[in-house]
Motif scaffolding. Structure first.
Motif, PDB file in Angstrom:
ATOM      1  N   ALA A 266       0.145  -3.661 -11.847  1.00  0.00           N
ATOM      2  CA  ALA A 266      -0.227  -2.818 -12.986  1.00  0.00           C
ATOM      3  C   ALA A 266       0.537  -1.501 -12.957  1.00  0.00           C
ATOM      4  O   ALA A 266       0.979  -1.008 -13.998  1.00  0.00           O
ATOM      5  CB  ALA A 266      -1.730  -2.555 -12.971  1.00  0.00           C
ATOM      6  N   GLN A 267       0.719  -0.932 -11.781  1.00  0.00           N
ATOM      7  CA  GLN A 267       1.468   0.317 -11.671  1.00  0.00           C
ATOM      8  C   GLN A 267       2.929   0.115 -12.035  1.00  0.00           C
ATOM      9  O   GLN A 267       3.527   0.955 -12.694  1.00  0.00           O
ATOM     10  CB  GLN A 267       1.370   0.867 -10.253  1.00  0.00           C
ATOM     11  CG  GLN A 267       0.044   1.500  -9.938  1.00  0.00           C
ATOM     12  CD  GLN A 267       0.002   2.023  -8.527  1.00  0.00           C
ATOM     13  OE1 GLN A 267       0.375   1.318  -7.588  1.00  0.00           O
ATOM     14  NE2 GLN A 267      -0.449   3.254  -8.377  1.00  0.00           N
TER      15      GLN A 267
ATOM     16  N   THR B 100       1.636   6.596  -7.020  1.00  0.00           N
ATOM     17  CA  THR B 100       0.572   7.506  -7.452  1.00  0.00           C
ATOM     18  C   THR B 100       0.940   8.951  -7.157  1.00  0.00           C
ATOM     19  O   THR B 100       0.759   9.831  -7.997  1.00  0.00           O
ATOM     20  CB  THR B 100      -0.748   7.150  -6.747  1.00  0.00           C
ATOM     21  OG1 THR B 100      -1.053   5.787  -7.014  1.00  0.00           O
ATOM     22  CG2 THR B 100      -1.882   8.028  -7.229  1.00  0.00           C
TER      23      THR B 100
ATOM     24  N   ARG C 243       2.319   1.606  -3.455  1.00  0.00           N
ATOM     25  CA  ARG C 243       1.245   1.990  -4.375  1.00  0.00           C
ATOM     26  C   ARG C 243       0.913   3.476  -4.239  1.00  0.00           C
ATOM     27  O   ARG C 243       0.787   4.190  -5.238  1.00  0.00           O
ATOM     28  CB  ARG C 243       0.012   1.122  -4.113  1.00  0.00           C
ATOM     29  CG  ARG C 243      -1.006   1.162  -5.207  1.00  0.00           C
ATOM     30  CD  ARG C 243      -2.161   0.207  -4.961  1.00  0.00           C
ATOM     31  NE  ARG C 243      -1.691  -1.186  -4.930  1.00  0.00           N
ATOM     32  CZ  ARG C 243      -1.990  -2.062  -3.976  1.00  0.00           C
ATOM     33  NH1 ARG C 243      -2.777  -1.725  -2.987  1.00  0.00           N
ATOM     34  NH2 ARG C 243      -1.532  -3.277  -4.021  1.00  0.00           N
ATOM     35  N   SER C 244       0.830   3.962  -3.007  1.00  0.00           N
ATOM     36  CA  SER C 244       0.503   5.377  -2.814  1.00  0.00           C
ATOM     37  C   SER C 244       1.654   6.280  -3.253  1.00  0.00           C
ATOM     38  O   SER C 244       1.419   7.348  -3.815  1.00  0.00           O
ATOM     39  CB  SER C 244       0.144   5.640  -1.351  1.00  0.00           C
ATOM     40  OG  SER C 244       1.271   5.479  -0.523  1.00  0.00           O
TER      41      SER C 244
ATOM     42  N   GLU D  87       0.829  -1.207   0.000  1.00  0.00           N
ATOM     43  CA  GLU D  87       0.000   0.000   0.000  1.00  0.00           C
ATOM     44  C   GLU D  87       0.864   1.258   0.000  1.00  0.00           C
ATOM     45  O   GLU D  87       0.566   2.235  -0.689  1.00  0.00           O
ATOM     46  CB  GLU D  87      -0.939   0.018   1.212  1.00  0.00           C
ATOM     47  CG  GLU D  87      -2.075  -0.959   1.112  1.00  0.00           C
ATOM     48  CD  GLU D  87      -3.020  -0.638  -0.037  1.00  0.00           C
ATOM     49  OE1 GLU D  87      -3.246   0.550  -0.329  1.00  0.00           O
ATOM     50  OE2 GLU D  87      -3.516  -1.591  -0.655  1.00  0.00           O
TER      51      GLU D  87
ATOM     52  N   LYS E 209      -1.053   5.552 -12.122  1.00  0.00           N
ATOM     53  CA  LYS E 209      -2.256   4.973 -11.530  1.00  0.00           C
ATOM     54  C   LYS E 209      -2.461   3.569 -12.068  1.00  0.00           C
ATOM     55  O   LYS E 209      -2.067   3.255 -13.179  1.00  0.00           O
ATOM     56  CB  LYS E 209      -3.462   5.840 -11.851  1.00  0.00           C
ATOM     57  CG  LYS E 209      -3.370   7.221 -11.243  1.00  0.00           C
ATOM     58  CD  LYS E 209      -4.550   8.054 -11.602  1.00  0.00           C
ATOM     59  CE  LYS E 209      -4.363   9.452 -11.025  1.00  0.00           C
ATOM     60  NZ  LYS E 209      -5.397  10.359 -11.454  1.00  0.00           N
ATOM     61  N   GLY E 210      -3.091   2.748 -11.272  1.00  0.00           N
ATOM     62  CA  GLY E 210      -3.390   1.386 -11.681  1.00  0.00           C
ATOM     63  C   GLY E 210      -4.205   0.700 -10.612  1.00  0.00           C
ATOM     64  O   GLY E 210      -4.222   1.113  -9.452  1.00  0.00           O
ATOM     65  N   ARG E 211      -4.884  -0.365 -11.003  1.00  0.00           N
ATOM     66  CA  ARG E 211      -5.724  -1.084 -10.048  1.00  0.00           C
ATOM     67  C   ARG E 211      -4.908  -1.835  -9.016  1.00  0.00           C
ATOM     68  O   ARG E 211      -5.276  -1.927  -7.862  1.00  0.00           O
ATOM     69  CB  ARG E 211      -6.620  -2.075 -10.774  1.00  0.00           C
ATOM     70  CG  ARG E 211      -7.699  -1.413 -11.555  1.00  0.00           C
ATOM     71  CD  ARG E 211      -8.592  -2.450 -12.166  1.00  0.00           C
ATOM     72  NE  ARG E 211      -9.846  -1.819 -12.531  1.00  0.00           N
ATOM     73  CZ  ARG E 211     -10.958  -2.453 -12.704  1.00  0.00           C
ATOM     74  NH1 ARG E 211     -10.993  -3.753 -12.565  1.00  0.00           N
ATOM     75  NH2 ARG E 211     -12.046  -1.808 -13.026  1.00  0.00           N
ATOM     76  N   THR E 212      -3.784  -2.398  -9.457  1.00  0.00           N
ATOM     77  CA  THR E 212      -2.936  -3.172  -8.556  1.00  0.00           C
ATOM     78  C   THR E 212      -1.517  -2.634  -8.609  1.00  0.00           C
ATOM     79  O   THR E 212      -1.160  -1.856  -9.489  1.00  0.00           O
ATOM     80  CB  THR E 212      -2.916  -4.653  -8.957  1.00  0.00           C
ATOM     81  OG1 THR E 212      -2.346  -4.765 -10.262  1.00  0.00           O
ATOM     82  CG2 THR E 212      -4.316  -5.257  -8.940  1.00  0.00           C
TER      83      THR E 212
ATOM     84  N   LYS F  47       3.179  -0.067 -15.746  1.00  0.00           N
ATOM     85  CA  LYS F  47       3.002   1.240 -16.374  1.00  0.00           C
ATOM     86  C   LYS F  47       4.194   2.169 -16.145  1.00  0.00           C
ATOM     87  O   LYS F  47       4.350   3.154 -16.862  1.00  0.00           O
ATOM     88  CB  LYS F  47       1.751   1.933 -15.829  1.00  0.00           C
ATOM     89  CG  LYS F  47       0.461   1.373 -16.347  1.00  0.00           C
ATOM     90  CD  LYS F  47      -0.704   2.167 -15.795  1.00  0.00           C
ATOM     91  CE  LYS F  47      -2.024   1.660 -16.299  1.00  0.00           C
ATOM     92  NZ  LYS F  47      -3.139   2.468 -15.770  1.00  0.00           N
TER      93      LYS F  47
END
Length: 123
Positions: A30-31, A18, A14-15, A11, A24-27, A34
């Motif tokens: 994915a991030q 972003t 992920r944050s 988490e 951005k991405g769902r998981t 990208k």
């Protein structure tokens, strides 16, 4: 290692992706996908390791397969790298890179136009 610690690292990463890189991405996977070349290879590998460990930590029996020290080390490296990135500086670099590419295209078109005019005897 408990699944909560792995999820906490995931988490946080992920944050930061972003917030700092505007990815951005769902998981988390994915991030990471990208991110492209914006992350060094070692950091991407560590982040992928965290994402896989997060998947394993969802299952109570498979959480035993997660190496706590490796997750801690990889998570710390990724978080430290992402905290060093200045979002404003990264945005400025991307804008300057795009302007540089546009300037190169304009110069090449101008050179082509001068060559064409010279070859047709217009100059």
């Amino acid at each position: 290692m408990s699944g909560d610690q792995v999820t906490e690292y995931a988490e946080k990463i992920r944050s930061l992706l972003t917030e700092r890189l505007r990815i951005k991405g769902r998981t988390l996977e994915a991030q990471i996908h990208k991110s492209g070349r914006r992350l060094p290879r070692k950091i991407k590998r560590d982040a992928s390791f965290i994402a896989k460990a997060e998947g394993l930590s969802q299952n109570p029996k498979l959480v035993r397969m997660v190496d706590a020290a490796a997750v801690e080390k990889a998570g710390r490296r990724v978080v430290e790298h992402l905290l060093e990135i200045d979002p404003k500086e990264a945005l400025k670099d991307r804008i300057l890179w795009a302007l540089g590419k546009a300037a190169a295209v304009v110069i090449l078109i101008f050179i082509g136009a001068v060559w064409y005019a010279n070859s047709k005897g217009m100059i």
